[in-house]
Design a protein around this motif. Structure first.
Motif, PDB file in Angstrom:
ATOM      1  N   ARG A 178      -4.913  10.901  -2.316  1.00  0.00           N
ATOM      2  CA  ARG A 178      -5.651   9.642  -2.152  1.00  0.00           C
ATOM      3  C   ARG A 178      -5.697   8.849  -3.454  1.00  0.00           C
ATOM      4  N   TYR A 179      -4.611   8.187  -3.760  1.00  0.00           N
ATOM      5  CA  TYR A 179      -4.571   7.299  -4.917  1.00  0.00           C
ATOM      6  C   TYR A 179      -4.518   5.867  -4.401  1.00  0.00           C
ATOM      7  N   SER A 180      -5.448   5.056  -4.854  1.00  0.00           N
ATOM      8  CA  SER A 180      -5.472   3.672  -4.386  1.00  0.00           C
ATOM      9  C   SER A 180      -4.514   2.788  -5.189  1.00  0.00           C
ATOM     10  N   GLU A 181      -4.229   3.156  -6.411  1.00  0.00           N
ATOM     11  CA  GLU A 181      -3.322   2.400  -7.277  1.00  0.00           C
ATOM     12  C   GLU A 181      -2.528   3.375  -8.126  1.00  0.00           C
ATOM     13  N   TRP A 182      -1.374   2.932  -8.578  1.00  0.00           N
ATOM     14  CA  TRP A 182      -0.619   3.726  -9.534  1.00  0.00           C
ATOM     15  C   TRP A 182      -0.044   2.798 -10.585  1.00  0.00           C
ATOM     16  N   PHE A 183      -0.013   3.295 -11.810  1.00  0.00           N
ATOM     17  CA  PHE A 183       0.420   2.509 -12.940  1.00  0.00           C
ATOM     18  C   PHE A 183       1.523   3.253 -13.680  1.00  0.00           C
TER      19      PHE A 183
ATOM     20  N   LYS B  44      -4.754  11.515 -13.626  1.00  0.00           N
ATOM     21  CA  LYS B  44      -5.608  11.086 -12.513  1.00  0.00           C
ATOM     22  C   LYS B  44      -6.848  10.469 -13.144  1.00  0.00           C
ATOM     23  N   VAL B  45      -7.074   9.195 -12.842  1.00  0.00           N
ATOM     24  CA  VAL B  45      -8.202   8.475 -13.416  1.00  0.00           C
ATOM     25  C   VAL B  45      -9.153   8.081 -12.295  1.00  0.00           C
ATOM     26  N   LYS B  46     -10.402   8.482 -12.444  1.00  0.00           N
ATOM     27  CA  LYS B  46     -11.426   8.123 -11.468  1.00  0.00           C
ATOM     28  C   LYS B  46     -12.099   6.841 -11.963  1.00  0.00           C
ATOM     29  N   CYS B  47     -11.891   5.773 -11.215  1.00  0.00           N
ATOM     30  CA  CYS B  47     -12.493   4.481 -11.545  1.00  0.00           C
ATOM     31  C   CYS B  47     -13.710   4.277 -10.655  1.00  0.00           C
ATOM     32  N   MET B  48     -14.760   3.811 -11.253  1.00  0.00           N
ATOM     33  CA  MET B  48     -15.978   3.506 -10.508  1.00  0.00           C
ATOM     34  C   MET B  48     -16.093   1.984 -10.433  1.00  0.00           C
ATOM     35  N   PHE B  49     -15.876   1.436  -9.222  1.00  0.00           N
ATOM     36  CA  PHE B  49     -15.989  -0.005  -9.032  1.00  0.00           C
ATOM     37  C   PHE B  49     -17.453  -0.346  -8.797  1.00  0.00           C
ATOM     38  N   ILE B  50     -17.928  -1.343  -9.509  1.00  0.00           N
ATOM     39  CA  ILE B  50     -19.340  -1.704  -9.480  1.00  0.00           C
ATOM     40  C   ILE B  50     -19.517  -2.978  -8.653  1.00  0.00           C
TER      41      ILE B  50
ATOM     42  N   MET C  38       0.857  -1.189   0.000  1.00  0.00           N
ATOM     43  CA  MET C  38       0.000   0.000   0.000  1.00  0.00           C
ATOM     44  C   MET C  38       0.891   1.236   0.000  1.00  0.00           C
ATOM     45  N   ASN C  39       0.623   2.135  -0.899  1.00  0.00           N
ATOM     46  CA  ASN C  39       1.373   3.376  -0.954  1.00  0.00           C
ATOM     47  C   ASN C  39       0.632   4.452  -0.179  1.00  0.00           C
ATOM     48  N   ASN C  40       1.393   5.338   0.423  1.00  0.00           N
ATOM     49  CA  ASN C  40       0.865   6.468   1.171  1.00  0.00           C
ATOM     50  C   ASN C  40       1.419   7.719   0.477  1.00  0.00           C
ATOM     51  N   TRP C  41       0.670   8.227  -0.498  1.00  0.00           N
ATOM     52  CA  TRP C  41       1.170   9.281  -1.369  1.00  0.00           C
ATOM     53  C   TRP C  41       1.002  10.673  -0.779  1.00  0.00           C
ATOM     54  N   PHE C  42       2.009  11.507  -1.053  1.00  0.00           N
ATOM     55  CA  PHE C  42       1.969  12.921  -0.709  1.00  0.00           C
ATOM     56  C   PHE C  42       2.253  13.717  -1.975  1.00  0.00           C
ATOM     57  N   GLU C  43       1.435  14.736  -2.226  1.00  0.00           N
ATOM     58  CA  GLU C  43       1.671  15.643  -3.333  1.00  0.00           C
ATOM     59  C   GLU C  43       2.509  16.792  -2.797  1.00  0.00           C
ATOM     60  N   CYS C  44       3.642  17.034  -3.440  1.00  0.00           N
ATOM     61  CA  CYS C  44       4.584  18.052  -2.976  1.00  0.00           C
ATOM     62  C   CYS C  44       4.757  19.127  -4.039  1.00  0.00           C
TER      63      CYS C  44
ATOM     64  N   LYS D 111     -24.065  -0.798  -6.992  1.00  0.00           N
ATOM     65  CA  LYS D 111     -23.510   0.321  -6.229  1.00  0.00           C
ATOM     66  C   LYS D 111     -22.137   0.631  -6.824  1.00  0.00           C
ATOM     67  N   GLU D 112     -21.847   1.914  -7.003  1.00  0.00           N
ATOM     68  CA  GLU D 112     -20.551   2.326  -7.529  1.00  0.00           C
ATOM     69  C   GLU D 112     -19.736   3.009  -6.436  1.00  0.00           C
ATOM     70  N   THR D 113     -18.472   2.617  -6.345  1.00  0.00           N
ATOM     71  CA  THR D 113     -17.556   3.214  -5.387  1.00  0.00           C
ATOM     72  C   THR D 113     -16.387   3.816  -6.157  1.00  0.00           C
ATOM     73  N   ALA D 114     -16.158   5.104  -5.940  1.00  0.00           N
ATOM     74  CA  ALA D 114     -15.091   5.804  -6.665  1.00  0.00           C
ATOM     75  C   ALA D 114     -13.724   5.499  -6.060  1.00  0.00           C
ATOM     76  N   SER D 115     -12.741   5.385  -6.930  1.00  0.00           N
ATOM     77  CA  SER D 115     -11.367   5.166  -6.517  1.00  0.00           C
ATOM     78  C   SER D 115     -10.463   5.910  -7.495  1.00  0.00           C
ATOM     79  N   MET D 116      -9.484   6.623  -6.976  1.00  0.00           N
ATOM     80  CA  MET D 116      -8.578   7.398  -7.826  1.00  0.00           C
ATOM     81  C   MET D 116      -7.323   6.594  -8.134  1.00  0.00           C
ATOM     82  N   MET D 117      -6.925   6.623  -9.391  1.00  0.00           N
ATOM     83  CA  MET D 117      -5.734   5.934  -9.867  1.00  0.00           C
ATOM     84  C   MET D 117      -4.796   6.963 -10.496  1.00  0.00           C
ATOM     85  N   LEU D 118      -3.511   6.698 -10.433  1.00  0.00           N
ATOM     86  CA  LEU D 118      -2.515   7.566 -11.053  1.00  0.00           C
ATOM     87  C   LEU D 118      -1.841   6.759 -12.161  1.00  0.00           C
TER      88      LEU D 118
END
Length: 155
Positions: free
Chosen positions: A64-69, A81-87, A3-9, A97-104
C-alpha cells in the motif's frame, strides 16, 4: 495522475558468486500490476535474465504505497518506506486530523530520502509531516510501462 497498484515480490533464485559458484538467494522487488497473476508474470520476466537456474516466486502481496519517488542519482541505491501524516482540519470539530500515507522513496540514505520526499511534495497544497523513515529490503522497482502501438503489433 497514474495510480500504481504495487505488489511486493519475494523471489528465490540462484546467483553467481565468487569463483563461478552459485548460491540460492531471496530478494525483494516491487512490481506494478493489476492482478496477482500479472504481478507474478511481470516479476519473472523482469528478474529471470539476471538469474542462473530456477527462479521461484516465494511470496507475493499487495503493498500500500500511495506515491513513489524514484531517483536517477547513482548514489540512490536503496528504497525507503516513508510514513507521511497528512494534516487536515475537521470543519465540524475544528480540530486537526492526521491521515497516514505510505510513500516509497529511492535514496542513498535516510537524510536523502527525506530531502527527495520534500522535493517531490513541493507542489502539493496539503500540509504534512514525516512520521517515520525506514529502509526496506527492496532491490528494485518495476513500474508499469504502457506499450506503444508498434510494440503491441510486434507481439
Amino acid at each position: 495522475m497514474i495510480m500504481n497498484n504495487w505488489f511486493e515480490c519475494k523471489v528465490v533464485s540462484e546467483k553467481l558468486i565468487e569463483k563461478g559458484a552459485t548460491k540460492r538467494v531471496q530478494e525483494t522487488y516491487m512490481v506494478d500490476a493489476l492482478t496477482f497473476g500479472e504481478a507474478e508474470q511481470r516479476i519473472i520476466k523482469e528478474v529471470s535474465p539476471y538469474c542462473n537456474g530456477q527462479l521461484e516466486v516465494k511470496d507475493l502481496r499487495r503493498a500500500r504505497y500511495s506515491e513513489w519517488f524514484p531517483s536517477d542519482k547513482e548514489s540512490a541505491d536503496r528504497w525507503f518506506k516513508v510514513k507521511c501524516m497528512f494534516i487536515t482540519l475537521d470543519e465540524k470539530t475544528e480540530k486537526e486530523k492526521e491521515t497516514a500515507s505510505m510513500m516509497l522513496v529511492q535514496a542513498g540514505n535516510v537524510n536523502e530520502a527525506i530531502e527527495y520526499l520534500q522535493e517531490g511534495m513541493k507542489g502539493s497544497m496539503v500540509d504534512y509531516r514525516i512520521g517515520t523513515v525506514q529502509e526496506t529490503k527492496i532491490l528494485d522497482v518495476f513500474p508499469f510501462e504502457a506499450k506503444t502501438k508498434k510494440e503491441e503489433s510486434e507481439n
